[in-house]
Write a protein that holds these residues in place. Structure first.
Motif, PDB file in Angstrom:
ATOM      1  N   ARG A  71      -7.938 -15.431  10.907  1.00  0.00           N
ATOM      2  CA  ARG A  71      -7.662 -16.689  10.225  1.00  0.00           C
ATOM      3  C   ARG A  71      -8.139 -17.857  11.092  1.00  0.00           C
ATOM      4  O   ARG A  71      -8.394 -17.717  12.282  1.00  0.00           O
ATOM      5  N   THR A  72      -8.252 -19.009  10.481  1.00  0.00           N
ATOM      6  CA  THR A  72      -8.709 -20.195  11.206  1.00  0.00           C
ATOM      7  C   THR A  72      -7.711 -20.551  12.304  1.00  0.00           C
ATOM      8  O   THR A  72      -6.503 -20.313  12.174  1.00  0.00           O
ATOM      9  N   THR A  73      -8.224 -21.117  13.385  1.00  0.00           N
ATOM     10  CA  THR A  73      -7.377 -21.417  14.540  1.00  0.00           C
ATOM     11  C   THR A  73      -7.997 -22.536  15.365  1.00  0.00           C
ATOM     12  O   THR A  73      -9.133 -22.966  15.115  1.00  0.00           O
ATOM     13  N   ASP A  74      -7.245 -22.981  16.378  1.00  0.00           N
ATOM     14  CA  ASP A  74      -7.790 -23.943  17.337  1.00  0.00           C
ATOM     15  C   ASP A  74      -7.612 -23.447  18.766  1.00  0.00           C
ATOM     16  O   ASP A  74      -7.785 -24.196  19.723  1.00  0.00           O
ATOM     17  N   VAL A  75      -7.291 -22.147  18.928  1.00  0.00           N
ATOM     18  CA  VAL A  75      -7.121 -21.596  20.272  1.00  0.00           C
ATOM     19  C   VAL A  75      -8.486 -21.524  20.960  1.00  0.00           C
ATOM     20  O   VAL A  75      -9.504 -21.292  20.295  1.00  0.00           O
ATOM     21  N   PRO A  76      -8.523 -21.729  22.274  1.00  0.00           N
ATOM     22  CA  PRO A  76      -9.816 -21.771  22.980  1.00  0.00           C
ATOM     23  C   PRO A  76     -10.592 -20.465  22.977  1.00  0.00           C
ATOM     24  O   PRO A  76     -11.804 -20.468  23.181  1.00  0.00           O
ATOM     25  N   TRP A  77      -9.917 -19.331  22.740  1.00  0.00           N
ATOM     26  CA  TRP A  77     -10.619 -18.046  22.721  1.00  0.00           C
ATOM     27  C   TRP A  77     -11.059 -17.643  21.303  1.00  0.00           C
ATOM     28  O   TRP A  77     -11.524 -16.523  21.085  1.00  0.00           O
ATOM     29  N   GLY A  78     -10.925 -18.555  20.375  1.00  0.00           N
ATOM     30  CA  GLY A  78     -11.380 -18.278  19.017  1.00  0.00           C
ATOM     31  C   GLY A  78     -12.894 -18.159  18.968  1.00  0.00           C
ATOM     32  O   GLY A  78     -13.601 -18.587  19.896  1.00  0.00           O
ATOM     33  N   ILE A  79     -13.422 -17.573  17.894  1.00  0.00           N
ATOM     34  CA  ILE A  79     -14.875 -17.427  17.737  1.00  0.00           C
ATOM     35  C   ILE A  79     -15.299 -18.070  16.415  1.00  0.00           C
ATOM     36  O   ILE A  79     -14.538 -18.089  15.445  1.00  0.00           O
ATOM     37  N   TYR A  80     -16.507 -18.596  16.413  1.00  0.00           N
ATOM     38  CA  TYR A  80     -17.016 -19.250  15.220  1.00  0.00           C
ATOM     39  C   TYR A  80     -17.592 -18.219  14.248  1.00  0.00           C
ATOM     40  O   TYR A  80     -18.421 -17.383  14.630  1.00  0.00           O
ATOM     41  N   VAL A  81     -17.124 -18.287  13.011  1.00  0.00           N
ATOM     42  CA  VAL A  81     -17.640 -17.443  11.941  1.00  0.00           C
ATOM     43  C   VAL A  81     -18.113 -18.378  10.838  1.00  0.00           C
ATOM     44  O   VAL A  81     -17.305 -19.049  10.197  1.00  0.00           O
ATOM     45  N   ASN A  82     -19.418 -18.453  10.660  1.00  0.00           N
ATOM     46  CA  ASN A  82     -20.002 -19.379   9.678  1.00  0.00           C
ATOM     47  C   ASN A  82     -19.519 -20.812   9.906  1.00  0.00           C
ATOM     48  O   ASN A  82     -19.172 -21.522   8.952  1.00  0.00           O
ATOM     49  N   GLY A  83     -19.463 -21.195  11.185  1.00  0.00           N
ATOM     50  CA  GLY A  83     -19.103 -22.563  11.531  1.00  0.00           C
ATOM     51  C   GLY A  83     -17.617 -22.854  11.593  1.00  0.00           C
ATOM     52  O   GLY A  83     -17.218 -23.991  11.868  1.00  0.00           O
ATOM     53  N   VAL A  84     -16.783 -21.856  11.334  1.00  0.00           N
ATOM     54  CA  VAL A  84     -15.329 -22.036  11.350  1.00  0.00           C
ATOM     55  C   VAL A  84     -14.732 -21.249  12.515  1.00  0.00           C
ATOM     56  O   VAL A  84     -15.027 -20.066  12.672  1.00  0.00           O
ATOM     57  N   LEU A  85     -13.903 -21.890  13.336  1.00  0.00           N
ATOM     58  CA  LEU A  85     -13.272 -21.218  14.470  1.00  0.00           C
ATOM     59  C   LEU A  85     -12.142 -20.320  13.977  1.00  0.00           C
ATOM     60  O   LEU A  85     -11.233 -20.768  13.275  1.00  0.00           O
ATOM     61  N   ARG A  86     -12.206 -19.039  14.344  1.00  0.00           N
ATOM     62  CA  ARG A  86     -11.230 -18.064  13.852  1.00  0.00           C
ATOM     63  C   ARG A  86     -10.701 -17.185  14.985  1.00  0.00           C
ATOM     64  O   ARG A  86     -11.349 -17.020  16.019  1.00  0.00           O
ATOM     65  N   HIS A  87      -9.520 -16.602  14.751  1.00  0.00           N
ATOM     66  CA  HIS A  87      -8.961 -15.644  15.693  1.00  0.00           C
ATOM     67  C   HIS A  87      -9.853 -14.396  15.758  1.00  0.00           C
ATOM     68  O   HIS A  87     -10.302 -13.910  14.708  1.00  0.00           O
ATOM     69  N   PRO A  88     -10.101 -13.844  16.953  1.00  0.00           N
ATOM     70  CA  PRO A  88     -10.791 -12.552  17.044  1.00  0.00           C
ATOM     71  C   PRO A  88      -9.770 -11.445  16.769  1.00  0.00           C
ATOM     72  O   PRO A  88      -9.435 -10.640  17.643  1.00  0.00           O
ATOM     73  N   SER A  89      -9.279 -11.409  15.541  1.00  0.00           N
ATOM     74  CA  SER A  89      -8.160 -10.529  15.183  1.00  0.00           C
ATOM     75  C   SER A  89      -8.494  -9.050  15.345  1.00  0.00           C
ATOM     76  O   SER A  89      -7.599  -8.228  15.554  1.00  0.00           O
ATOM     77  N   GLN A  90      -9.785  -8.705  15.237  1.00  0.00           N
ATOM     78  CA  GLN A  90     -10.159  -7.301  15.426  1.00  0.00           C
ATOM     79  C   GLN A  90      -9.792  -6.830  16.839  1.00  0.00           C
ATOM     80  O   GLN A  90      -9.384  -5.679  17.026  1.00  0.00           O
ATOM     81  N   LEU A  91      -9.929  -7.726  17.811  1.00  0.00           N
ATOM     82  CA  LEU A  91      -9.612  -7.376  19.194  1.00  0.00           C
ATOM     83  C   LEU A  91      -8.101  -7.344  19.414  1.00  0.00           C
ATOM     84  O   LEU A  91      -7.604  -6.547  20.223  1.00  0.00           O
ATOM     85  N   TYR A  92      -7.369  -8.196  18.695  1.00  0.00           N
ATOM     86  CA  TYR A  92      -5.897  -8.116  18.750  1.00  0.00           C
ATOM     87  C   TYR A  92      -5.459  -6.735  18.266  1.00  0.00           C
ATOM     88  O   TYR A  92      -4.591  -6.090  18.866  1.00  0.00           O
TER      89      TYR A  92
END
Length: 271
Positions: free
Chosen positions: A164-185
């Protein structure tokens, strides 16, 4: 952090081409996870002196893999795919790896569908070869979690099932939107943490079937909470009470596990 956040912009989901066919990193991770699961199974058979021959384990591995693939694919089509009716009327397309003449692989697998396929395959295998099903299921509970980590890393590298969208510094951009790397969680909690729980319980195991129930319960809870950081499935969204389909299925899986635990304890299936 900037390079990490933009990793998808500089990463190709295709590892290499072989005879004109594109080999994706996801496929490599999937094969690796299978091999690791088999390796760990053989390791634990020796370490804990489980009464399963190497030949029987190899045969079981083939049965289970067929069940998992069938269950995962059919489960995805029946639960998540928006073209369910089309696939049911064109069943030969279910495992068609080509789209518009281009090889794209088989896309769309359901974990919960894989579980059903795995259980059916295990039941049929043990009935045919007169094996103790609960012994095999407990071995799977020990062997799968660490291998599962590579499956989730495969999802991450394939740029799918993103968060989901987030503002955490370890987030990754997906199509220009910063998101949680939930797969790694999920790789960490559903893989590594679940393994630690199952392994710990194995040292205190009191009856056959206990470990597979512990695994199912621990995985379900880990998946349930990780889904709060994962984008709901496209076309489904939130099903009820703000919960995704994955969370609802995980809760059902957890409740069924508890019922089986009560049943097995009552039946006194001793090791």
């Amino acid at each position: 952090m900037e390079k990490w956040q933009n990793i998808y912009s500089n990463f190709d989901v295709v590892a290499f081409e072989l005879f004109g066919l594109k080999v994706h990193w996801y496929g490599i991770m999937y094969i690796l996870s299978l091999l690791i699961a088999l390796f760990l199974a053989k390791l634990f058979v020796k370490k804990f002196k489980i009464d399963i021959s190497s030949k029987m384990l190899d045969s079981y591995f083939i049965w289970v893999e067929i069940g998992v693939i069938l269950g995962a694919r059919l489960g995805y089509i029946l639960i998540y795919d928006s073209n369910t009716l089309w696939y049911l009327t064109h069943p030969w397309q279910i495992f068609n790896p080509y789209y518009n003449g281009e090889f794209v692989g088989i896309r769309g697998m359901s974990y919960h569908g894989a579980i059903i396929g795995f259980l059916v395959a295990t039941f049929l295998f043990c009935k045919k070869y007169k094996q103790n099903m609960w012994v095999y299921l407990d071995l799977v509970a020990l062997s799968v979690p660490l291998a599962y980590i590579f499956g989730r890393i495969g999802n991450f590298l394939n740029q799918e099932l993103f968060g989901r969208t987030t503002d955490v510094p370890w987030g990754i951009y997906v199509n220009g939107v910063l998101r949680h790397p939930s797969q790694l969680y999920e790789a960490f909690f559903e893989g590594f943490i679940v393994f630690l729980i199952v392994y710990y319980m194995n040292l205190r195991k009191s009856f056959n079937g206990e470990l597979i129930i512990v695994y199912a319960s621990a995985y379900s809870l880990a998946r349930f909470f990780c889904e709060f950081y994962r984008e709901p499935d496209f076309g489904l969204g939130y099903i009820a009470f703000g919960l995704s389909m994955g969370q609802i299925l995980s809760l059902l899986m957890c409740m069924l596990s508890l019922l089986f635990y009560i049943y097995l304890r009552k039946c006194k299936i001793n090791i």
